[in-house]
Write a protein that holds these residues in place. Structure first.
Motif, PDB file in Angstrom:
ATOM      1  N   GLY A 138       8.943   3.206 -18.673  1.00 41.53           N
ATOM      2  CA  GLY A 138       7.537   3.521 -18.910  1.00 41.53           C
ATOM      3  C   GLY A 138       7.200   4.957 -18.546  1.00 41.53           C
ATOM      4  O   GLY A 138       6.503   5.654 -19.298  1.00 41.53           O
ATOM      5  N   VAL A 139       7.716   5.436 -17.403  1.00 43.01           N
ATOM      6  CA  VAL A 139       7.454   6.811 -16.979  1.00 43.01           C
ATOM      7  C   VAL A 139       8.041   7.807 -17.979  1.00 43.01           C
ATOM      8  O   VAL A 139       7.381   8.766 -18.401  1.00 43.01           O
ATOM      9  CB  VAL A 139       8.035   7.056 -15.572  1.00 43.01           C
ATOM     10  CG1 VAL A 139       7.964   8.528 -15.212  1.00 43.01           C
ATOM     11  CG2 VAL A 139       7.287   6.238 -14.535  1.00 43.01           C
ATOM     12  N   VAL A 140       9.299   7.582 -18.366  1.00 42.36           N
ATOM     13  CA  VAL A 140       9.970   8.508 -19.280  1.00 42.36           C
ATOM     14  C   VAL A 140       9.300   8.493 -20.647  1.00 42.36           C
ATOM     15  O   VAL A 140       9.110   9.551 -21.272  1.00 42.36           O
ATOM     16  CB  VAL A 140      11.468   8.157 -19.404  1.00 42.36           C
ATOM     17  CG1 VAL A 140      12.147   9.064 -20.435  1.00 42.36           C
ATOM     18  CG2 VAL A 140      12.161   8.296 -18.066  1.00 42.36           C
ATOM     19  N   TYR A 141       8.907   7.295 -21.122  1.00 38.26           N
ATOM     20  CA  TYR A 141       8.271   7.206 -22.434  1.00 38.26           C
ATOM     21  C   TYR A 141       6.912   7.903 -22.431  1.00 38.26           C
ATOM     22  O   TYR A 141       6.547   8.583 -23.392  1.00 38.26           O
ATOM     23  CB  TYR A 141       8.112   5.745 -22.839  1.00 38.26           C
ATOM     24  CG  TYR A 141       7.745   5.552 -24.290  1.00 38.26           C
ATOM     25  CD1 TYR A 141       8.687   5.754 -25.289  1.00 38.26           C
ATOM     26  CD2 TYR A 141       6.464   5.166 -24.663  1.00 38.26           C
ATOM     27  CE1 TYR A 141       8.371   5.576 -26.617  1.00 38.26           C
ATOM     28  CE2 TYR A 141       6.126   4.989 -25.988  1.00 38.26           C
ATOM     29  CZ  TYR A 141       7.090   5.200 -26.961  1.00 38.26           C
ATOM     30  OH  TYR A 141       6.759   5.029 -28.284  1.00 38.26           O
ATOM     31  N   ALA A 142       6.179   7.747 -21.341  1.00 35.19           N
ATOM     32  CA  ALA A 142       4.884   8.432 -21.227  1.00 35.19           C
ATOM     33  C   ALA A 142       5.083   9.941 -21.235  1.00 35.19           C
ATOM     34  O   ALA A 142       4.343  10.680 -21.909  1.00 35.19           O
ATOM     35  CB  ALA A 142       4.170   7.996 -19.949  1.00 35.19           C
ATOM     36  N   PHE A 143       6.073  10.425 -20.499  1.00 37.94           N
ATOM     37  CA  PHE A 143       6.364  11.857 -20.465  1.00 37.94           C
ATOM     38  C   PHE A 143       6.790  12.354 -21.840  1.00 37.94           C
ATOM     39  O   PHE A 143       6.370  13.431 -22.290  1.00 37.94           O
ATOM     40  CB  PHE A 143       7.467  12.122 -19.430  1.00 37.94           C
ATOM     41  CG  PHE A 143       7.915  13.555 -19.382  1.00 37.94           C
ATOM     42  CD1 PHE A 143       7.148  14.518 -18.736  1.00 37.94           C
ATOM     43  CD2 PHE A 143       9.113  13.945 -19.965  1.00 37.94           C
ATOM     44  CE1 PHE A 143       7.560  15.839 -18.684  1.00 37.94           C
ATOM     45  CE2 PHE A 143       9.531  15.259 -19.920  1.00 37.94           C
ATOM     46  CZ  PHE A 143       8.759  16.214 -19.274  1.00 37.94           C
ATOM     47  N   SER A 144       7.621  11.560 -22.516  1.00 38.04           N
ATOM     48  CA  SER A 144       8.114  11.956 -23.836  1.00 38.04           C
ATOM     49  C   SER A 144       6.979  12.058 -24.848  1.00 38.04           C
ATOM     50  O   SER A 144       6.865  13.054 -25.583  1.00 38.04           O
ATOM     51  CB  SER A 144       9.154  10.943 -24.316  1.00 38.04           C
ATOM     52  OG  SER A 144       9.500  11.163 -25.668  1.00 38.04           O
ATOM     53  N   GLN A 145       6.125  11.048 -24.877  1.00 39.76           N
ATOM     54  CA  GLN A 145       5.050  11.013 -25.865  1.00 39.76           C
ATOM     55  C   GLN A 145       3.940  12.014 -25.532  1.00 39.76           C
ATOM     56  O   GLN A 145       3.363  12.630 -26.427  1.00 39.76           O
ATOM     57  CB  GLN A 145       4.464   9.609 -25.944  1.00 39.76           C
ATOM     58  CG  GLN A 145       5.419   8.572 -26.486  1.00 39.76           C
ATOM     59  CD  GLN A 145       5.151   8.246 -27.938  1.00 39.76           C
ATOM     60  OE1 GLN A 145       4.224   7.524 -28.263  1.00 39.76           O
ATOM     61  NE2 GLN A 145       5.969   8.772 -28.823  1.00 39.76           N
ATOM     62  N   GLY A 146       3.647  12.161 -24.259  1.00 41.73           N
ATOM     63  CA  GLY A 146       2.524  13.003 -23.889  1.00 41.73           C
ATOM     64  C   GLY A 146       2.852  14.475 -23.753  1.00 41.73           C
ATOM     65  O   GLY A 146       1.960  15.325 -23.882  1.00 41.73           O
ATOM     66  N   PHE A 147       4.112  14.803 -23.516  1.00 40.55           N
ATOM     67  CA  PHE A 147       4.461  16.200 -23.254  1.00 40.55           C
ATOM     68  C   PHE A 147       5.553  16.722 -24.189  1.00 40.55           C
ATOM     69  O   PHE A 147       5.395  17.763 -24.829  1.00 40.55           O
ATOM     70  CB  PHE A 147       4.917  16.340 -21.794  1.00 40.55           C
ATOM     71  CG  PHE A 147       5.279  17.747 -21.407  1.00 40.55           C
ATOM     72  CD1 PHE A 147       4.293  18.670 -21.080  1.00 40.55           C
ATOM     73  CD2 PHE A 147       6.603  18.150 -21.363  1.00 40.55           C
ATOM     74  CE1 PHE A 147       4.627  19.965 -20.731  1.00 40.55           C
ATOM     75  CE2 PHE A 147       6.951  19.444 -21.010  1.00 40.55           C
ATOM     76  CZ  PHE A 147       5.955  20.356 -20.692  1.00 40.55           C
ATOM     77  N   VAL A 148       6.658  16.000 -24.292  1.00 44.07           N
ATOM     78  CA  VAL A 148       7.829  16.524 -25.002  1.00 44.07           C
ATOM     79  C   VAL A 148       7.635  16.531 -26.511  1.00 44.07           C
ATOM     80  O   VAL A 148       7.905  17.538 -27.186  1.00 44.07           O
ATOM     81  CB  VAL A 148       9.089  15.701 -24.637  1.00 44.07           C
ATOM     82  CG1 VAL A 148      10.298  16.192 -25.428  1.00 44.07           C
ATOM     83  CG2 VAL A 148       9.362  15.798 -23.149  1.00 44.07           C
ATOM     84  N   ALA A 149       7.139  15.404 -27.076  1.00 41.76           N
ATOM     85  CA  ALA A 149       7.121  15.233 -28.523  1.00 41.76           C
ATOM     86  C   ALA A 149       6.326  16.327 -29.235  1.00 41.76           C
ATOM     87  O   ALA A 149       6.805  16.938 -30.204  1.00 41.76           O
ATOM     88  CB  ALA A 149       6.559  13.852 -28.876  1.00 41.76           C
ATOM     89  N   LYS A 150       5.108  16.588 -28.775  1.00 41.70           N
ATOM     90  CA  LYS A 150       4.267  17.579 -29.448  1.00 41.70           C
ATOM     91  C   LYS A 150       4.893  18.962 -29.402  1.00 41.70           C
ATOM     92  O   LYS A 150       4.858  19.705 -30.394  1.00 41.70           O
ATOM     93  CB  LYS A 150       2.885  17.612 -28.796  1.00 41.70           C
ATOM     94  CG  LYS A 150       1.937  18.619 -29.452  1.00 41.70           C
ATOM     95  CD  LYS A 150       0.569  18.600 -28.805  1.00 41.70           C
ATOM     96  CE  LYS A 150      -0.355  19.636 -29.451  1.00 41.70           C
ATOM     97  NZ  LYS A 150      -1.702  19.624 -28.839  1.00 41.70           N
TER      98      LYS A 150
END
Length: 352
Positions: free
Chosen positions: A186-198
């Motif tokens: 959950g932590v990694v997915y939140a970081f990925s979607q909220g910060f990395v992806a864009k």
């Protein structure tokens, strides 16, 4: 689980419709943009759409992390945990119900949309029958996205038939270890979607989007192979760090492109078709995983279900290289395509 996924898909569809409304209103507003500035608009809107989808995924990731913690502290029995889950589910549905509706077609007409365009919008191209006919650029783009979603879901569900048993065998996972593992995801997915992806999408742009998706497919396949066979729990967690980041970027790209190829009144049908394909994969994937495992089994060196998962990711890698640019990106904005052959372009124009 199905209700949670349905609510999440409704949120994504509404978010895409809001972006479509903003684009249409801006295109009919005061004439303050020159032609060269307009060409930059699509890139900005695509990045903005991706960022919004990423934030939605980030919230979902945080929820997967916080949910088990709330349950552990606030409930003592399974019954009380179920009641709490029902309350949150009803609150989610109520939130969806209270969200403002997108701009209606009549409102779009008032800001300058032509009558013949409105007539065409009422006939959706995203029914399964129209999509399978592949007669229009939108239908081909939708089928490309459907193939991606279906195979990604199949790979996930086939892998899940062997993954929990593997964790228990190698690392003696119990309930607390599983809870910790899900919180990590959950932590990694939140970081990925909220910060990395864009930021990845902003850096690569449309011209390198295909390579981003191909890289994500490669990371998903290699990461699952390493995670399944390693005897080090640290390497397993590290591999899932890459897997979840790749999954977050891939989901953001696909969701943003899904919202870009459909008009507001067609988004519901398109997201519904994609959700139906994922639901079908949810029923078919475990069955296929069980059949493959039963008939081909696994020895110390090879796991047949894992090989099937790797084959799916290899197919997606080649499929994206072959068709994503000329079908999906071309449908979003033909100006973004570089190197598409004249014969393919003329063939697509004949069908429009």
């Amino acid at each position: 689980g199905a209700l949670l996924q349905h609510n999440f898909d409704v949120f994504k569809a509404l978010l895409s419709e809001y972006h479509n409304d903003i684009d249409q209103i801006q295109s009919k507003s005061e004439e303050i943009l020159e032609n060269d500035a307009k060409e930059g608009d699509h890139r900005t809107n695509t990045i903005s759409r991706s960022g919004s989808v990423g934030k939605l995924g980030m919230v979902a990731g945080i929820s997967f992390m916080v949910g088990p913690m709330i349950s552990a502290f606030a409930t003592k029995t399974f019954q009380s945990a179920t009641v709490l889950a029902i309350i949150f589910t009803l609150a989610s549905g109520l939130t969806v119900y209270l969200l403002p509706l997108p701009v209606l077609l009549s409102d779009i007409k008032q800001i300058g949309e032509k009558n013949d365009t409105l007539t065409n919008l009422t006939n959706s191209e995203f029914t399964l029958t129209n999509m399978f006919k592949l007669r229009t650029t939108k239908a081909r783009a939708a089928m490309t996205l459907l193939v991606l979603r279906l195979n990604m879901a199949l790979a996930f569900h086939i892998f899940n038939t062997i993954w929990p048993a593997s964790l228990k065998t190698r690392f003696h996972f119990g309930p607390s270890e599983h809870a910790m593992f899900m919180s990590f995801i959950g932590v990694v997915y939140a970081f990925s979607q909220g910060f990395v992806a864009k930021r990845v999408i902003q850096f690569c742009g449309s011209e390198r989007k295909v390579y981003v998706i191909m890289s994500c497919c490669a990371i998903l396949g290699a990461g699952r192979y390493v995670a399944y066979y390693t005897l080090s729990i640290h390497i397993m967690y590290s591999s899932f760090l890459f897997i979840i980041n790749a999954l977050g970027i891939l989901n953001t790209v696909i969701t943003a492109d899904t919202g870009s190829i459909a008009s507001s009144n067609e988004l519901g049908g398109l997201f519904g078709a994609l959700q139906a394909s994922e639901s079908a994969a949810g029923m078919l994937g475990p069955f296929l995983g069980g059949v493959v495992s039963y008939y081909f089994g696994e020895d110390g060196a090879t796991s047949a279900p894992l090989m099937a998962v790797l084959a799916i990711y290899a197919f997606l890698f080649l499929f994206v290289y072959w068709g994503y640019e000329k079908f999906v990106i071309l449908c979003i904005d033909p100006k973004d395509i570089v190197g598409i052959s004249t014969s393919v372009d003329s063939d697509l124009k004949k069908t429009m």
